[in-house]
Design an enzyme around this catalytic site. Sequence first.
Site, PDB file in Angstrom:
ATOM      1  N   TYR A   1      21.717  27.651  12.457  1.00 53.10           N
ATOM      2  CA  TYR A   1      22.143  26.525  13.284  1.00 53.10           C
ATOM      3  C   TYR A   1      21.861  26.791  14.758  1.00 53.10           C
ATOM      4  O   TYR A   1      22.149  27.862  15.293  1.00 53.10           O
ATOM      5  CB  TYR A   1      23.648  26.274  13.108  1.00 53.10           C
ATOM      6  CG  TYR A   1      24.213  25.245  14.058  1.00 53.10           C
ATOM      7  CD1 TYR A   1      23.975  23.890  13.850  1.00 53.10           C
ATOM      8  CD2 TYR A   1      24.940  25.625  15.181  1.00 53.10           C
ATOM      9  CE1 TYR A   1      24.475  22.940  14.736  1.00 53.10           C
ATOM     10  CE2 TYR A   1      25.441  24.694  16.066  1.00 53.10           C
ATOM     11  CZ  TYR A   1      25.199  23.349  15.837  1.00 53.10           C
ATOM     12  OH  TYR A   1      25.665  22.408  16.714  1.00 53.10           O
TER      13      TYR A   1
ATOM     14  N   GLY B   1      25.192  19.674  16.122  1.00 54.46           N
ATOM     15  CA  GLY B   1      26.261  18.795  15.695  1.00 54.46           C
ATOM     16  C   GLY B   1      25.906  18.042  14.425  1.00 54.46           C
ATOM     17  O   GLY B   1      25.393  18.628  13.449  1.00 54.46           O
TER      18      GLY B   1
END
Length: 530
Positions: free
Chosen positions: A51, A58
Amino acid sequence: MTTVGNRSITLEDFYQILFKDNAIEISPAAQKRVSDCFAFLLDFAKEKLIYGINTGFGPMAQYRIDEHEQAQLQYNLIRSHCAGQGKPIDTVYVKALMVARLNTFLRGKSGVHPDVVALLTAFINRDIFPVIFEHGSVGASGDLVQLAHLALGLIGEGKMWHEGRQVPASEVLAAHNLTPLSVHLREGLALMNGTSVMTGIGVVNLIHSRNLLNWSLVSSSLLSEIVESYDDHYSAELNEAKHHPGQQQVAAQMRAILQDSDLVRKRHEHLYDKKVTADVLEDKVQEFYSIRCVPQILGPVYDTIASATTVVMHEINSVSDNPIIDKDKGSVYHGGNFHGDYVSLEMDKLKIAITKLSMLAERQLNFLLNNKLNNKLPPFVNLGRLGFNLGMQGAQFVATSTVAENQTFSFPMYVHSIPNNNDNQDIVSMGTNSAQITSKVIENTYQVLAVQLLTTIQAVDYLGFEDRLSSVSREVYQQLRALVPVFTEDGIMTEKILKIKEFIQAEHVQLPASVVGQPAAVAATELVAS
């Protein structure tokens, strides 16, 4: 010089860096941790989905980002989140949040390039402050917007403070011969994804709260002398009957302040050791609560500051990134260490406690100003001609209205979660809002205490009590009188109040060693917090 990264950073370290202009240096062990963590992540991230390195952010994390676009992704994140609004945050808070962010990186779990640590250290040591705005954080995925403005300054964009003006960051870096940061891997996300703004502001709030507590102790003790109160309300015997450490510490400090006072009375001498025959006593047997219950009122303030200190310093010495890069375990862990609930709750508690301190000061002020209550001072402690002069009458309105504002500000932010970010952030902390509102309560309380202290020294002069004050009280009286001489005629009060406020607010102000044995800014609660 303050060395950081070799141990947990302390509140005293922050005090020295922020208010004594101590430069910082990074310990060699911390520098190695940062370098090793970056090298590990650079190798680990190859052909893995992580990530914020090769994904969007998000709710858009399901989108993979090609390798040739990954650096630009970090710049996009920084620039797009530079959306701050409102007033610029005062530079002392900016410096504090920069130190807090640096300390997080020195844990060696953020995966940043060593250049980040070097440039951030240079900014701190040279007082280079990016312009960061008060509005923008919900305190859940970290202080994204405010920290984006920090990151923007590091990459040489946006504006910075220079000689009291906002100027382009590129000019400031050039003037200091500093090279803007280049993204190597995840520097954008690492700079933005954490609780460093709320904790940085929180640290400054704690330093000021301790200072306010000390001044409240002194002003309360002075009031006990003015009214010639009995000394048993702060006695060890009475206060040790309750098991709260804050109450006991407050009482002990009042005993230290008043130990050589010629004004406070002993109940045995006046009411026990001789027969009292009068049916109606002229003197009160027990003082009003704002005088008699100071240990019980300031005790919870003391304990709240101590608790908040523990929590905020735990947060500052933690890693509030996402994901966490663990070289020793050889893995990367995703979660929510950026969530600011711990700080949010403590700041809400702190602002309630400081509001109560301001309420005590306002009630003590009202007692001094109301001759029908104190029965020994002229109305509004007017040292001029009654009816013609007005004394402290106008100043009371300032204190009363300011306390009312504090009471409104004390409504908690912690329970004001509003979902956002496409409901990815479906519950948030509002920790930075809580910390910033607390700073406003603290600023207000300095104003209230300034009015109270100015009134107090006028009362001392009216009564002619200077020579009978305790040595601690007399020294404080003389310090304040050096700023504002005794006055009988009416004049502009704003400047008088401001001189007192700036004096008690200054972090270099020290109370006598017999009170707490340390600077007022680090104050008495260090005993509990340590």
